[in-house]
Design an enzyme around this catalytic site. Structure first.
Site, PDB file in Angstrom:
ATOM      1  N   GLY A  17      27.353  -6.828  36.015  1.00 46.90           N
ATOM      2  CA  GLY A  17      28.451  -6.473  36.920  1.00 46.90           C
ATOM      3  C   GLY A  17      29.770  -6.740  36.220  1.00 46.90           C
ATOM      4  O   GLY A  17      30.713  -7.243  36.820  1.00 46.90           O
ATOM      5  N   GLY A  21      36.441  -5.979  38.260  1.00 46.69           N
ATOM      6  CA  GLY A  21      36.531  -7.170  39.108  1.00 46.69           C
ATOM      7  C   GLY A  21      36.337  -8.480  38.367  1.00 46.69           C
ATOM      8  O   GLY A  21      36.781  -8.642  37.229  1.00 46.69           O
ATOM      9  N   LYS A  48      31.588   3.659  32.379  1.00 46.55           N
ATOM     10  CA  LYS A  48      32.529   2.678  32.910  1.00 46.55           C
ATOM     11  C   LYS A  48      32.698   1.496  31.947  1.00 46.55           C
ATOM     12  O   LYS A  48      33.751   0.870  31.891  1.00 46.55           O
ATOM     13  CB  LYS A  48      32.038   2.168  34.274  1.00 46.55           C
ATOM     14  CG  LYS A  48      32.829   2.780  35.425  1.00 46.55           C
ATOM     15  CD  LYS A  48      32.238   2.427  36.768  1.00 46.55           C
ATOM     16  CE  LYS A  48      32.845   1.191  37.380  1.00 46.55           C
ATOM     17  NZ  LYS A  48      32.275   0.950  38.730  1.00 46.55           N
ATOM     18  N   ASP A  85      20.601  -0.690  35.417  1.00 41.99           N
ATOM     19  CA  ASP A  85      20.679  -0.816  36.869  1.00 41.99           C
ATOM     20  C   ASP A  85      19.915  -2.075  37.249  1.00 41.99           C
ATOM     21  O   ASP A  85      18.689  -2.135  37.141  1.00 41.99           O
ATOM     22  CB  ASP A  85      20.066   0.427  37.525  1.00 41.99           C
ATOM     23  CG  ASP A  85      20.200   0.379  39.038  1.00 41.99           C
ATOM     24  OD1 ASP A  85      20.419  -0.726  39.588  1.00 41.99           O
ATOM     25  OD2 ASP A  85      20.082   1.449  39.673  1.00 41.99           O
ATOM     26  N   SER A 169      27.139 -15.714  45.216  1.00 44.73           N
ATOM     27  CA  SER A 169      26.889 -15.447  46.624  1.00 44.73           C
ATOM     28  C   SER A 169      28.245 -15.181  47.271  1.00 44.73           C
ATOM     29  O   SER A 169      29.075 -14.474  46.696  1.00 44.73           O
ATOM     30  CB  SER A 169      26.157 -16.640  47.237  1.00 44.73           C
ATOM     31  OG  SER A 169      25.930 -16.446  48.607  1.00 44.73           O
ATOM     32  N   TYR A 183      25.782  -7.021  54.136  1.00 46.27           N
ATOM     33  CA  TYR A 183      26.083  -7.851  52.969  1.00 46.27           C
ATOM     34  C   TYR A 183      25.649  -9.318  53.138  1.00 46.27           C
ATOM     35  O   TYR A 183      24.870  -9.835  52.333  1.00 46.27           O
ATOM     36  CB  TYR A 183      27.597  -7.739  52.782  1.00 46.27           C
ATOM     37  CG  TYR A 183      28.264  -8.606  51.765  1.00 46.27           C
ATOM     38  CD1 TYR A 183      28.173  -8.307  50.408  1.00 46.27           C
ATOM     39  CD2 TYR A 183      29.050  -9.692  52.159  1.00 46.27           C
ATOM     40  CE1 TYR A 183      28.852  -9.075  49.482  1.00 46.27           C
ATOM     41  CE2 TYR A 183      29.730 -10.463  51.233  1.00 46.27           C
ATOM     42  CZ  TYR A 183      29.629 -10.146  49.891  1.00 46.27           C
ATOM     43  OH  TYR A 183      30.292 -10.904  48.977  1.00 46.27           O
ATOM     44  N   LYS A 187      23.312 -12.272  50.909  1.00 49.52           N
ATOM     45  CA  LYS A 187      23.921 -13.428  50.245  1.00 49.52           C
ATOM     46  C   LYS A 187      23.271 -14.726  50.748  1.00 49.52           C
ATOM     47  O   LYS A 187      23.205 -15.716  50.028  1.00 49.52           O
ATOM     48  CB  LYS A 187      25.436 -13.460  50.475  1.00 49.52           C
ATOM     49  CG  LYS A 187      26.188 -12.287  49.834  1.00 49.52           C
ATOM     50  CD  LYS A 187      26.127 -12.316  48.309  1.00 49.52           C
ATOM     51  CE  LYS A 187      27.125 -11.361  47.660  1.00 49.52           C
ATOM     52  NZ  LYS A 187      26.970 -11.263  46.200  1.00 49.52           N
TER      53      LYS A 187
END
Ligand SMILES: NC(=O)C1=CN([C@@H]2O[C@H](COP(=O)(O)OP(=O)(O)OC[C@H]3O[C@@H](n4cnc5c(N)ncnc54)[C@H](OP(=O)(O)O)[C@@H]3O)[C@@H](O)[C@H]2O)C=CC1
Ligand SMILES: CCCCCCCCCCCCCCCC(=O)[C@@H](N)CO
Length: 332
Positions: A17, A21, A48, A85, A169, A183, A187
């Site tokens: 990830g 961000g 990306k 992925d 989390s 979501y 978490k």
């Protein structure tokens, strides 16, 4: 607690990830604040990742899938990207194989994969619900499970192989509330898995070799956050008001600060610390520090005195939200 538990230098850091961000922020930090640490950023698409690596490093192509990246090149470079992925077991296995073959057994894994589509549950599409499960929970399962499956191979890289896994989390795992149906449950599930894995890594095979930390961030301004703000119900914004969105840079620095002090459960703002205090139970035994005992005591008192009052206020807020929403519907 002492410092020095989370050194940045001389690591091999896998950031899943990492294309935007907080993950990208970590990649930037490691790249610019160390001299020897190697960084591998992972997300679903090369398209990306490539510009991100170029932006951080101002360098040339660094795909680990590129066959021209021979061992010699891996030694010279410090920043790589690799698409995978994380919700796909095969892709994650493939990722670990590439890392092992390139002699890049990670000593730190930061799993920043995740994201939310805040809406009322009834308004979510099946696709959004599945994305929530895959990003926020399945990614953690594939990553940690494959890590343990490959542990022996990973360990062969050095005689004293160690790995610090850091999972992300959210504060909502202490208090799942309206708007986060897609979501928060995932978490929470992640937190439960971590409790179990922390018991399993007491096995002498992993003891002092595998460390498992969990970060429970409050709001911070990332690309993902900007997107979720677009669909976030008004009531969700009201309830989460006390968690003011900080920058990715500030969030990243706070996380490193607390990990370095030796904390394995980390929050990024005051309301997060209070929510973590209130969240007690049988799986809390990180009794290494003064702050842990203080938090436990505050948790007991808050559960007795503050929580019942807060729940009344919260219920009132939700009721008036629905009253307003229904009024609007009638006047439409
Ligand atoms: N921002 C916030 O306010 C908060 C965030 N968090 C959590 O912190 C973490 C980081 O958040 P943030 O920086 O906002 O996240 P972003 O949404 O900005 O970025 C998410 C990253 O995950 C990648 N990703 C998504 N799905 C997959 C997948 N299946 N496989 C591989 N990579 C994937 C995306 O890359 P790509 O699209 O290229 O695949 C992207 O790089 C997340 O777990 C989030 O839930 C927790 C609390 C608050
Ligand atoms: C003792 C009683 C105190 C009660 C205070 C309640 C306040 C709750 C604040 C929760 C903030 C949650 C932010 C999570 C952000 C997140 O995960 C999303 N941005 C997803 O990306």
């Amino acid at each position: 607690m002492f410092s020095g538990n989370f050194p940045l230098e001389d690591q091999i850091v896998l950031i899943t990830g990492g294309s935007q961000g907080l993950g990208k922020q970590f990649a930037y930090k490691y790249f610019h604040e160390t001299k020897r640490t190697k960084i591998i950023v992972v997300s679903r698409s090369d398209n990306k990742l490539k510009p991100v690596v170029e932006e951080i490093e101002a360098g040339e192509d660094a795909s680990l899938r590129d066959t021209t990246i021979t061992e010699g090149v891996v030694e010279k470079r410090r920043l790589f990207y690799l698409s995978a992925d994380l919700s796909d077991f095969n892709a994650v296995e493939d990722m670990f194989n590439i890392l092992i073959n390139a002699n890049l057994s990670p000593t730190v894994i930061l799993n920043c994969v995740g994201g939310s589509t805040p809406k009322l549950f009834k308004d979510l599409t099946p696709n959004e619900i599945e994305l929530g499960i895959n990003q926020n929970y399945k990614s953690v399962v594939t990553l940690t499970h494959t890590f343990f499956q490959k542990f022996e191979q990973l360990s062969q890289s050095t005689s004293d192989y160690k790995c610090h896994i850091v999972l992300f989390s959210s504060e909502v795992s202490f208090f799942p509330f309206i708007g986060y149906a897609q979501y928060a449950p995932l978490k929470v599930a992640m937190k439960a898995l971590i409790s179990i894995l922390r018991q399993e890594i007491d096995d002498p095979e992993y003891k002092n070799k595998v460390e498992l930390s969990c970060v429970y961030p409050g709001n911070f301004k990332s690309e993902g956050y900007e997107l979720e703000e677009l669909t976030k119900p008004a009531i969700t914004k009201i309830i989460e008001g006390p968690s003011f969105a900080i920058s990715c840079d500030e969030c990243c620095n706070k996380i490193i600060y607390w990990l370095d002090k030796g904390y394995n459960d980390v929050v990024t703002d005051t309301v997060g610390w209070i929510l973590m205090a209130v969240d007690m139970g049988l799986n809390k035994n990180n009794n290494k520090s003064f702050l842990y005992w203080l938090q436990l005591l505050i948790g007991v008192l808050a559960n007795l005195i503050v929580v019942p009052i807060y729940m009344v206020i919260c219920k009132w807020q939700i009721n008036s939200y629905f009253k307003d929403a229904n009024k609007d519907k009638k006047t439409d």
